[in-house]
Design a protein around this motif. Structure first.
Motif, PDB file in Angstrom:
ATOM      1  N   GLN A   1      -5.685   5.231  43.016  1.00  0.00           N
ATOM      2  CA  GLN A   1      -5.564   4.060  43.878  1.00  0.00           C
ATOM      3  C   GLN A   1      -5.497   2.777  43.049  1.00  0.00           C
ATOM      4  O   GLN A   1      -4.729   1.865  43.364  1.00  0.00           O
ATOM      5  CB  GLN A   1      -6.738   3.986  44.855  1.00  0.00           C
ATOM      6  N   GLU A   2      -6.288   2.725  41.972  1.00  0.00           N
ATOM      7  CA  GLU A   2      -6.231   1.552  41.098  1.00  0.00           C
ATOM      8  C   GLU A   2      -4.839   1.365  40.516  1.00  0.00           C
ATOM      9  O   GLU A   2      -4.301   0.251  40.490  1.00  0.00           O
ATOM     10  CB  GLU A   2      -7.247   1.686  39.958  1.00  0.00           C
ATOM     11  N   TRP A   3      -4.237   2.462  40.026  1.00  0.00           N
ATOM     12  CA  TRP A   3      -2.904   2.370  39.436  1.00  0.00           C
ATOM     13  C   TRP A   3      -1.866   1.983  40.495  1.00  0.00           C
ATOM     14  O   TRP A   3      -0.929   1.230  40.212  1.00  0.00           O
ATOM     15  CB  TRP A   3      -2.519   3.679  38.772  1.00  0.00           C
ATOM     16  N   ASN A   4      -2.026   2.511  41.687  1.00  0.00           N
ATOM     17  CA  ASN A   4      -1.122   2.140  42.780  1.00  0.00           C
ATOM     18  C   ASN A   4      -1.176   0.632  43.030  1.00  0.00           C
ATOM     19  O   ASN A   4      -0.139  -0.028  43.205  1.00  0.00           O
ATOM     20  CB  ASN A   4      -1.507   2.919  44.029  1.00  0.00           C
ATOM     21  N   GLU A   5      -2.367   0.073  43.022  1.00  0.00           N
ATOM     22  CA  GLU A   5      -2.524  -1.373  43.221  1.00  0.00           C
ATOM     23  C   GLU A   5      -1.911  -2.158  42.069  1.00  0.00           C
ATOM     24  O   GLU A   5      -1.300  -3.222  42.286  1.00  0.00           O
ATOM     25  CB  GLU A   5      -4.008  -1.708  43.378  1.00  0.00           C
ATOM     26  N   GLN A   6      -2.068  -1.656  40.843  1.00  0.00           N
ATOM     27  CA  GLN A   6      -1.487  -2.342  39.693  1.00  0.00           C
ATOM     28  C   GLN A   6       0.040  -2.369  39.786  1.00  0.00           C
ATOM     29  O   GLN A   6       0.674  -3.395  39.515  1.00  0.00           O
ATOM     30  CB  GLN A   6      -1.916  -1.651  38.395  1.00  0.00           C
ATOM     31  N   VAL A   7       0.625  -1.246  40.174  1.00  0.00           N
ATOM     32  CA  VAL A   7       2.087  -1.182  40.294  1.00  0.00           C
ATOM     33  C   VAL A   7       2.582  -2.171  41.345  1.00  0.00           C
ATOM     34  O   VAL A   7       3.601  -2.857  41.149  1.00  0.00           O
ATOM     35  CB  VAL A   7       2.528   0.261  40.643  1.00  0.00           C
ATOM     36  N   LEU A   8       1.884  -2.263  42.452  1.00  0.00           N
ATOM     37  CA  LEU A   8       2.289  -3.172  43.518  1.00  0.00           C
ATOM     38  C   LEU A   8       2.203  -4.630  43.083  1.00  0.00           C
ATOM     39  O   LEU A   8       2.988  -5.475  43.561  1.00  0.00           O
ATOM     40  CB  LEU A   8       1.424  -2.949  44.753  1.00  0.00           C
ATOM     41  N   SER A   9       1.291  -4.948  42.178  1.00  0.00           N
ATOM     42  CA  SER A   9       1.097  -6.339  41.774  1.00  0.00           C
ATOM     43  C   SER A   9       1.886  -6.727  40.530  1.00  0.00           C
ATOM     44  O   SER A   9       2.039  -7.921  40.248  1.00  0.00           O
ATOM     45  CB  SER A   9      -0.399  -6.614  41.534  1.00  0.00           C
ATOM     46  N   LEU A  10       2.401  -5.746  39.782  1.00  0.00           N
ATOM     47  CA  LEU A  10       3.096  -6.021  38.523  1.00  0.00           C
ATOM     48  C   LEU A  10       4.533  -5.515  38.611  1.00  0.00           C
ATOM     49  O   LEU A  10       4.789  -4.313  38.519  1.00  0.00           O
ATOM     50  CB  LEU A  10       2.361  -5.350  37.358  1.00  0.00           C
ATOM     51  N   ALA A  11       5.482  -6.424  38.724  1.00  0.00           N
ATOM     52  CA  ALA A  11       6.867  -6.050  39.012  1.00  0.00           C
ATOM     53  C   ALA A  11       7.512  -5.226  37.907  1.00  0.00           C
ATOM     54  O   ALA A  11       8.404  -4.421  38.175  1.00  0.00           O
ATOM     55  CB  ALA A  11       7.691  -7.312  39.264  1.00  0.00           C
ATOM     56  N   GLY A  12       7.092  -5.387  36.669  1.00  0.00           N
ATOM     57  CA  GLY A  12       7.740  -4.668  35.571  1.00  0.00           C
ATOM     58  C   GLY A  12       7.127  -3.332  35.234  1.00  0.00           C
ATOM     59  O   GLY A  12       7.570  -2.671  34.291  1.00  0.00           O
ATOM     60  N   LEU A  13       6.124  -2.906  36.002  1.00  0.00           N
ATOM     61  CA  LEU A  13       5.403  -1.675  35.680  1.00  0.00           C
ATOM     62  C   LEU A  13       5.874  -0.513  36.541  1.00  0.00           C
ATOM     63  O   LEU A  13       5.913  -0.614  37.772  1.00  0.00           O
ATOM     64  CB  LEU A  13       3.899  -1.882  35.891  1.00  0.00           C
ATOM     65  N   THR A  14       6.237   0.597  35.883  1.00  0.00           N
ATOM     66  CA  THR A  14       6.537   1.851  36.570  1.00  0.00           C
ATOM     67  C   THR A  14       5.546   2.895  36.091  1.00  0.00           C
ATOM     68  O   THR A  14       5.312   3.033  34.890  1.00  0.00           O
ATOM     69  CB  THR A  14       7.974   2.323  36.272  1.00  0.00           C
ATOM     70  N   VAL A  15       4.970   3.636  37.034  1.00  0.00           N
ATOM     71  CA  VAL A  15       3.955   4.637  36.714  1.00  0.00           C
ATOM     72  C   VAL A  15       4.413   5.998  37.213  1.00  0.00           C
ATOM     73  O   VAL A  15       4.933   6.124  38.323  1.00  0.00           O
ATOM     74  CB  VAL A  15       2.599   4.252  37.365  1.00  0.00           C
ATOM     75  N   GLU A  16       4.243   7.013  36.362  1.00  0.00           N
ATOM     76  CA  GLU A  16       4.509   8.401  36.750  1.00  0.00           C
ATOM     77  C   GLU A  16       3.179   9.153  36.801  1.00  0.00           C
ATOM     78  O   GLU A  16       2.426   9.179  35.828  1.00  0.00           O
ATOM     79  CB  GLU A  16       5.440   9.070  35.756  1.00  0.00           C
ATOM     80  N   LEU A  17       2.894   9.741  37.952  1.00  0.00           N
ATOM     81  CA  LEU A  17       1.664  10.490  38.169  1.00  0.00           C
ATOM     82  C   LEU A  17       1.994  11.974  38.170  1.00  0.00           C
ATOM     83  O   LEU A  17       2.466  12.518  39.163  1.00  0.00           O
ATOM     84  CB  LEU A  17       1.025  10.082  39.500  1.00  0.00           C
ATOM     85  N   ARG A  18       1.755  12.654  37.039  1.00  0.00           N
ATOM     86  CA  ARG A  18       2.041  14.092  36.937  1.00  0.00           C
ATOM     87  C   ARG A  18       0.849  14.880  37.469  1.00  0.00           C
ATOM     88  O   ARG A  18      -0.304  14.564  37.136  1.00  0.00           O
ATOM     89  CB  ARG A  18       2.303  14.459  35.485  1.00  0.00           C
ATOM     90  N   THR A  19       1.110  15.920  38.262  1.00  0.00           N
ATOM     91  CA  THR A  19       0.013  16.620  38.910  1.00  0.00           C
ATOM     92  C   THR A  19       0.408  18.022  39.344  1.00  0.00           C
ATOM     93  O   THR A  19       1.586  18.336  39.500  1.00  0.00           O
ATOM     94  CB  THR A  19      -0.474  15.818  40.141  1.00  0.00           C
ATOM     95  N   LYS A  20      -0.620  18.860  39.533  1.00  0.00           N
ATOM     96  CA  LYS A  20      -0.503  20.132  40.239  1.00  0.00           C
ATOM     97  C   LYS A  20      -1.395  20.129  41.477  1.00  0.00           C
ATOM     98  O   LYS A  20      -1.490  21.137  42.174  1.00  0.00           O
ATOM     99  CB  LYS A  20      -0.909  21.287  39.318  1.00  0.00           C
ATOM    100  N   CYS A  21      -2.040  19.009  41.714  1.00  0.00           N
ATOM    101  CA  CYS A  21      -2.961  18.876  42.834  1.00  0.00           C
ATOM    102  C   CYS A  21      -2.184  18.830  44.153  1.00  0.00           C
ATOM    103  O   CYS A  21      -1.113  18.224  44.231  1.00  0.00           O
ATOM    104  CB  CYS A  21      -3.799  17.617  42.672  1.00  0.00           C
TER     105      CYS A  21
END
Length: 245
Positions: free
Chosen positions: A66-86
């Motif tokens: 959730q923290e990373w999701n909020e960071q992405v929404l607030s920072l236009a130049g940031l792209t995040v990849e969340l790798r998972t098996k969950c």
């Protein structure tokens, strides 16, 4: 932000990377976010946040997804990849979809999950989670990586692709990644010492540029098979493969 993983995949490079299976959670996330802002002042940042652990599986403990999701929404130049098996589906109601917040779901045949991905959700559950994310508007990358060779592997991957076509709206999928198993030499040495009876890690891999991988014919057969099956389901799909140095 986290070292080691809740899951116990037999082939995972983390087993060769760390001497202990203990999970270590770093709590200085504010420093990480400040450093990212410094980098963003110079160039866009693409960050894979979940390669040394499975953050989605640890979300109730850390809240980092959730923290990373909020960071992405607030920072236009940031792209995040969340790798998972969950296979969680509840979080997609709480997170905000963004084209720069990518769910990368690792898919494996049921045979691979049962034999070597100990403690992980089954294929149906992972597909359900990915489909839920798609319905909520999140970009989803489907990862057939690492592909694992074993006798009868193609029949097992055939079943995976049948499930994929039945349970996922492929028209919504962002892209795919394909890659056969590979690992650095030092990590493989440690893996073989800790798992002396594992047929998977004791396989006679070939060495190339510091990495061990299946023989070229096996590697190409598996990866080309996967790409072909993806193209049959979605002719215009974007497919990424691992390029050797």
């Amino acid at each position: 932000m986290v070292m080691n993983c809740l899951y116990d995949c037999e082939y995972c490079y983390l087993k060769g990377m760390y001497p202990s299976g203990n999970i270590v959670v770093f709590v200085n996330s504010g420093e990480t976010y400040r450093k990212i802002r410094q980098l963003l002042a110079q160039f866009p940042v693409y960050l894979c946040i979940s390669y040394d652990t499975d953050l989605l599986a640890l979300e109730d403990m850390t809240g980092y997804v959730q923290e990373w999701n909020e960071q992405v929404l607030s920072l236009a130049g940031l792209t995040v990849e969340l790798r998972t098996k969950c296979a969680r589906t509840d979080l997609w109601d709480r997170l905000c979809p963004c084209p720069r917040f990518i769910l990368a779901m690792t898919l494996s045949p049921e045979d691979v999950i049962a034999r070597w991905e100990h403690g992980t959700p089954d294929l149906h559950a992972r597909l359900s989670s990915a489909q839920s994310a798609l319905r909520h508007g999140f970009p989803v990358r489907l990862c057939l990586d690492p592909m694992i060779w074993f006798p009868g592997w193609q029949e097992s991957y055939d079943a995976l692709f049948r499930a994929l076509s039945n349970e996922i709206d492929l028209s919504l999928v962002r892209d795919f990644s394909v890659g056969s198993f590979r690992i650095s030499g030092s990590y493989l040495k440690n893996l073989r010492q800790s798992l002396p009876h594992s047929a998977l890690v004791q396989y006679p891999f070939e060495q190339d540029g510091g990495y061990y991988h299946y023989p070229a014919a096996v590697e190409q057969d598996m990866e080309q098979y996967a790409i072909r099956k993806i193209r049959e389901l979605l002719p215009d799909a974007s497919v990424f493969t691992w390029e050797k140095a």
